[in-house]
Design an enzyme around this catalytic site. Structure first.
Site, short mmCIF file in Angstrom:
data_model
loop_
_atom_site.label_atom_id
_atom_site.label_comp_id
_atom_site.label_asym_id
_atom_site.label_seq_id
_atom_site.Cartn_x
_atom_site.Cartn_y
_atom_site.Cartn_z
N GLU C 62 0.78 -1.33 -0.25
CA GLU C 62 0.01 0.13 -0.06
C GLU C 62 0.84 1.21 -0.21
O GLU C 62 0.59 2.14 -0.79
CB GLU C 62 -0.97 0.02 1.09
N HIS C 131 -11.63 -3.96 9.13
CA HIS C 131 -12.24 -3.75 7.81
C HIS C 131 -13.48 -2.90 7.83
O HIS C 131 -14.36 -3.41 6.92
CB HIS C 131 -12.16 -5.17 7.38
C1 LIG Z 1 -2.89 -4.51 4.16
C2 LIG Z 1 -3.80 -5.32 3.58
N1 LIG Z 1 -3.90 -5.14 2.38
C3 LIG Z 1 -4.76 -6.02 1.49
C4 LIG Z 1 -5.61 -6.51 2.18
C5 LIG Z 1 -6.71 -7.37 1.53
N2 LIG Z 1 -6.20 -8.78 1.34
C6 LIG Z 1 -6.46 -9.59 2.12
S1 LIG Z 1 -5.94 -11.17 2.03
C7 LIG Z 1 -5.15 -10.69 0.74
C8 LIG Z 1 -4.28 -11.45 -0.08
C9 LIG Z 1 -3.12 -11.81 0.86
O1 LIG Z 1 -2.45 -12.97 0.04
P1 LIG Z 1 -1.44 -14.01 0.78
O2 LIG Z 1 -0.63 -13.07 1.67
O3 LIG Z 1 -0.79 -14.41 -0.28
O4 LIG Z 1 -2.08 -14.66 1.66
P2 LIG Z 1 -3.49 -15.73 1.25
O5 LIG Z 1 -4.63 -15.13 1.17
O6 LIG Z 1 -3.02 -16.24 -0.03
O7 LIG Z 1 -3.19 -16.96 2.35
C10 LIG Z 1 -5.54 -9.27 0.35
C11 LIG Z 1 -5.08 -8.43 -0.79
C12 LIG Z 1 -5.40 -6.52 3.77
N3 LIG Z 1 -6.43 -7.62 4.21
N4 LIG Z 1 -4.57 -6.02 4.18
#
Ligand SMILES: Cc1ncc(C[n+]2csc(CCOP(=O)(O)OP(=O)(O)O)c2C)c(N)n1
Ligand SMILES: Cc1ncc(C[n+]2csc(CCOP(=O)(O)OP(=O)(O)O)c2C)c(N)n1
Ligand SMILES: [Mg+2]
Ligand SMILES: [Mg+2]
Lengths: 333, 340, 333, 340
Positions: C62, C131
């Site tokens: 971000e 959220h």
């Molecule tokens: C700081 C932040 N940015 C974006 C999000 C939205 N978001 C939630 S999970 C996710 C993907 C995360 O991917 P990863 O770290 O690979 O974890 P996975 O869901 O694959 O287990 C995103 C973009 C968030 N919750 N927090």
């Protein structure tokens, strides 16, 4: 030693010294807090007394440091993390507001984060737009986060000791313009209880509510007003959030006039919050509108002349206060 | 072009010498009580950055950290306007609003000095997107200190630059210190180039006492960056003086300082030029004197320049087509006079 | 097409479509804005039309993304950066407040940052404390940053088009609870001019000032109050900062009663700012104190029951409004 | 200890199978309209993380990301209390305040799941400071996804852990996706281990279909971490289903999903155990049935559990010794009734 003359800087340092002596779990962490002794010298010499495991010089990683303090607090230490300038808070607001402040709540009371984030803000050194701000309003708008800002030498000591007794995260904001200010420190006696404002001066005509460095401008203004026969009560918020409003409301109900002063950019400031509360709860007692005086709604310019011109001072406070008493006409109105 | 005539090394020496002279006068400005504040970070010892600025072209852009006077002079800044800004004067590059830590010039591609360690780094990624999308062929360079290597945003920026193959250079001016903390007390593993490579950048290191080595390295990295291969360049030097003008560096020994100051890029370039016959002793004297004279004049003009008029403080908050924020006195006046 | 029925989501998407068609410099950047089409579907299909160079799926970085948008804006693009949840703003406050908002000023007007940060906030999906927040007060307290929050379908379109015409950074906050709301979109006619509030309902008894989703609760409350013979004016702030207060002050001077409603935690909120301004400028016209209604000063709990209970609704607004008219006694007082 | 009896692999299978079964029921909870919200991230396909949780000891702590149910079960969570929390019920681990993304247990060393990608990572650095200063011998493990590898705070944390030689492990559960973005569209250079090494960590990789490989690798890294040599462990797996319960993954092909789901750590462990004679077909059936029964019961108990009383919303903002925030109605009542 209980009472002595000392500086605001020394009083805060003394609070750290005493807290660290009493409790091995208290640690300091931050940029330049160790060998250098703190950018404003507050932690000078502490590393020599308590060692590098308790006075931790950190890399320039604000978010990481505050996050580390959160984890240390969760597991049994009592970290005091120093953020060199409150202007850097934008780097750590996630760790402060989403992590430190919400953990107790999100986890249903199981996990607490007893930490203190010490930082300093304000104008007065021509340090420009990224080193002169007063950003306490962001922290005040964060449920779960305690906020206090000492204005006096004695409060520098006691508010920090009190902050370190909390089991909640506390944001503790010093003012760069006060470090060399001298005053009385009585380690045995606080100016007021934790969570309570302090009445710094009593007068029946008008109530001036403020905090941090502006307390001193308000007191100067009150003296000037007194020369015109207007007596002001000056209230220092000290603990901005949570805050017991009762003494403030009682004073305004008594005087019928209230002014709220902040050094921060006025829009969305702490002054607006306090003015709104007074407006709600003192409506039938008010003779005049609750006026807010604050910094101009601009970034802080580097030019000393412009910087000083953008911030309230005793002159503006007195002028406005006198107008509110209709004892004088506003020079600039 | 310069290289063909082979006057480039001499030009680079001249710029380095002007930087040295400028920074010394910034210190004087402060001592004379004419600087806006005391947050003045001198780049003395780091003048070989001219090897990078000289490898950049017209229309290329850059951001700097708080110790960026040298970089800006290297890109053609007018020292008098710089000095005026450092003094908080109306004639300064930023109308006396920014000061030493926020100097910038749209015309010269300086997107801004920054007082937030690491704060200006991601801006070059955005500039890179602009150049990619518009196909301008430009490159954007972020200059920052070794301290910023510990700011997370750098790695976010590196990853994006590598992922999108942007014309971007990350240039770390490693002067061994972040304020009072020597680099080995701030860094777990001293291998900045490895970090950059692990993020997919082309990494290089240059000796900050050797402006020609810096220049050659930068030139090749910048050429690759223009082709979509972003790079990382670390230049090692030594911070000759305190962190800011007032800091006496009690956290390091006189021996360390003496040793460090032997790593003088200006002196070394001077000696090399004379040795290689590119300039005589007399030539160098002339360059030096001219630099000193120029900077003396800049200093004096800044001292005598006017501060900005008070109500300019309300300008430049928003675009001039929109109303400026209302001064507080106007608001209070309206409240007071409207009350029936 | 000028007028049509559509959703808030579609109206915002249409604004992006039209702006991108008109101006090649407009680009989108953010997590999941491309292939996925946005976490809330606002950017769906845009990558197919404008390609991956203009609709840029970013890593989960971000601060870096917002910083990249700042640099892109400085050099000639017009970036719209999507922050998936306003709750993540703590990660980017430095880039937003210290960089985007202050650049024009610090650099003496030489360098401008014409970018839009689109994000969404608010409760209603049991998305818990990280959220569901409403953090606009932080942005409102940032000089140099424009702030707007659309409440209607038509504003979803026009405020975003207007935001994209600014040469300043704009924070544009949508509400997750409004995306599926239907309404009229007239691309030829905005609800009000940029910087002006919109009067959504007119009544002579009381003025309710609010914004975003709470506009709809206020309108519902106004209907309920009308059944009791109380007529409310409902004003939608739209552009929270800078904001022309004149229409609001005029209405309050007319009705003599004002209530300010926000979904955010009340302390330090936008409601406090607006209430303070009204209190200052309408003092002699007020029949009752300016009351603030907001979210409770707590993190948002995940339990749907607790979440809903922590946020104002039409019932509370109407109840309070009726009390202010002394037409009714407060059920819970 | 377990290793001597050699029942450890069977225990690990049991835990993995319980996780699989639990996650399936979380999906059901949602379909029955009994979950608090729809932000439910299932860890199906990533069960081999049990190799790490099983290598941790009593008093060790950890933080997780939003996809952390499996990790928590691996550390001994009560599935009924977890399910109740996911349903937003009073009996949940967090009294119905946190939900799936903010589950935690002080007693079990779970310092908190986090809905901010990367948000919980630096907390283990702080825990490491506590263990170092108090000499407890504990280790703290941060679990996070591949997406968090692009969050700057991770590198700030890695540097501090390496610099201060803290008993900390960074464990990246690389399931190839961050929401709808495949890892190669988010990362400039796919070499996470290199990144960690460049920051001074000991880095290792383990195949996420092989819980025993994960376990062996984790055991050795954790032992080193206790000795002040922090580590990084990447476990590669495949996210079997959508990002959250409602996501149908339109951004990837059915073929990719089918291929990916062949990388099933639970199935593979089951086959291995049978092959190696550590368990019979019947043994495995018994384990499976028991897991399903346990999780059926957890699901039902969560459905019938009570939601929290409304006024508990004001509790846990501050320490219970201090006054809770005043409900808004109390404030309004005070204003209204005090008016003369
Ligand atoms: C700081 C932040 N940015 C974006 C999000 C939205 N978001 C939630 S999970 C996710 C993907 C995360 O991917 P990863 O770290 O690979 O974890 P996975 O869901 O694959 O287990 C995103 C973009 C968030 N919750 N927090
Ligand atoms: C985000 C942030 N953190 C801390 C500071 C205070 N500070 C200013 S310069 C500095 C040291 C920077 O070191 P380095 O990056 O190596 O640059 P140098 O001063 O050596 O040129 C620090 C800690 C700051 N301005 N911004
Ligand atoms: Mg340095
Ligand atoms: Mg993933």
């Amino acid at each position: 030693m209980t009472a002595q003359q000392t500086t605001y800087r020394e009083a805060i340092r003394q609070a750290l010294l005493d807290a660290m002596a009493e409790d091995d779990d208290v640690i300091l962490i931050g940029e330049e807090v160790g060998v250098y002794g703190g950018a404003y010298g507050v932690t000078k010499g502490l590393i020599d007394i308590y060692g590098a495991d308790r006075v931790i010089d950190s890399p320039i990683s604000e978010a990481g440091i505050v996050g580390a303090a959160v984890g240390a607090a969760m597991t049994g230490l009592k970290p005091v993390v120093e953020l060199m300038y409150v202007d850097f808070i934008g780097l750590v607001m996630d760790q402060l507001a989403n992590q430190a402040a919400k953990s107790r709540y999100m986890f249903g009371g199981q996990i607490e984060v007893p930490m203190v984030l010490r930082t300093q803000g304000g104008t007065g050194r021509s340090a420009a737009a990224q080193h002169s701000q007063s950003l306490e309003a962001w922290m005040m708008h964060t449920p779960g986060l305690r906020l206090c800002m000492p204005a006096t030498v004695n409060d520098g000591y006691h508010l920090l000791r009190d902050a370190l007794r909390q089991r909640d995260p506390v944001c503790f904001i010093e003012h760069k313009g006060l470090y060399t200010m001298k005053g009385n420190l009585d380690t045995a006696r606080a100016d007021a209880d934790w969570g309570q404002p302090a009445i710094r001066r009593t007068g029946g005509d008008i109530t001036i509510v403020t905090y941090s460095r502006m307390v001193h401008e308000a007191l100067k203004a009150a003296d000037a007003m007194a020369e015109q026969g207007v007596e002001a009560t000056v209230i220092d918020l000290r603990c901005l959030n949570p805050l017991d409003m009762a003494p403030i409301l009682a004073s305004v109900r008594d005087t019928g006039r209230a002014m709220v002063v902040t050094e921060a950019a006025l829009t969305g400031s702490v002054a607006s919050e306090i003015a709104a509360r007074i407006g709600e709860s003192c409506f039938d007692w008010l003779e005049e509108p609750v006026l807010r005086i604050g910094g101009e709604d601009i970034p802080i310019p580097v030019s000393p002349k412009l910087e000083a011109g953008s911030i309230p001072d005793a002159g503006l406070i007195a002028e406005t206060g006198l107008w509110m008493m209709r004892r004088d006409t506003l020079a600039w109105a | 072009m310069n290289a063909q005539k082979n006057t480039a090394p001499l030009d680079r020496y001249r710029t380095m010498r002007r930087i040295r002279s400028f920074e010394e006068r910034v210190g004087e400005l402060f001592l004379r009580g004419e600087s806006a504040g005391s947050m003045l970070h001198l780049s003395i010892g780091e003048e070989a950055v001219v090897g990078v600025t000289d490898a950049m072209g017209d229309g290329d852009t850059f951001t700097t950290h708080h110790r960026g006077h040298g970089v800006f002079l290297g890109r053609g800044a007018d020292p008098a306007r710089m000095m005026a800004e450092i003094g908080g004067k109306a004639d300064g590059y930023c109308r006396g609003k920014g000061g030493s830590m926020h100097i910038a010039s749209h015309a010269l591609g300086h997107l801004g000095a920054n007082a937030i360690v690491g704060g200006g780094i991601p801006h070059v990624v955005g500039a890179g997107l602009t150049y990619r999308n518009k196909g301008t062929g430009h490159v954007s360079v972020a200059f920052f200190g070794d301290g910023a290597m510990q700011q997370g945003i750098l790695y976010e920026a590196m990853n994006m630059a590598a992922l999108w193959r942007l014309p971007v250079i990350f240039c770390c001016l490693n002067n061994q210190y972040g304020m009072g903390t020597r680099i080995d007390r701030a860094v777990g593993k001293l291998a900045f180039g490895e970090r950059a490579e692990a993020f997919g950048l082309q990494a290089a290191h240059a000796d900050g006492t050797d402006v020609e080595e810096v220049h050659d390295t930068a030139q090749s990295l910048i050429a690759d960056a223009r082709g979509g291969k972003p790079g990382f360049l670390e230049i090692s030097s030594f911070r000759f003086y305190g962190h800011a003008r007032m800091d006496k560096s009690p956290y390091r020994t006189p021996e360390e300082e003496e040793e460090g100051r032997k790593r003088d890029p200006v002196l070394k370039a001077r000696e090399r030029l004379i040795e290689s016959g590119l300039g005589s002793d007399a030539d160098m004297e002339r360059i030096d004197t001219k630099a000193d004279d120029e900077m003396d004049a800049a200093l004096e003009s800044a001292v005598t320049a006017s501060p900005p008029p008070l109500d300019t403080m309300f300008e430049d908050v928003f675009h001039p087509d929109s109303p400026a924020p209302a001064p507080q006195r106007d608001r209070l006046r309206a409240i007071l006079t409207e009350t029936p």
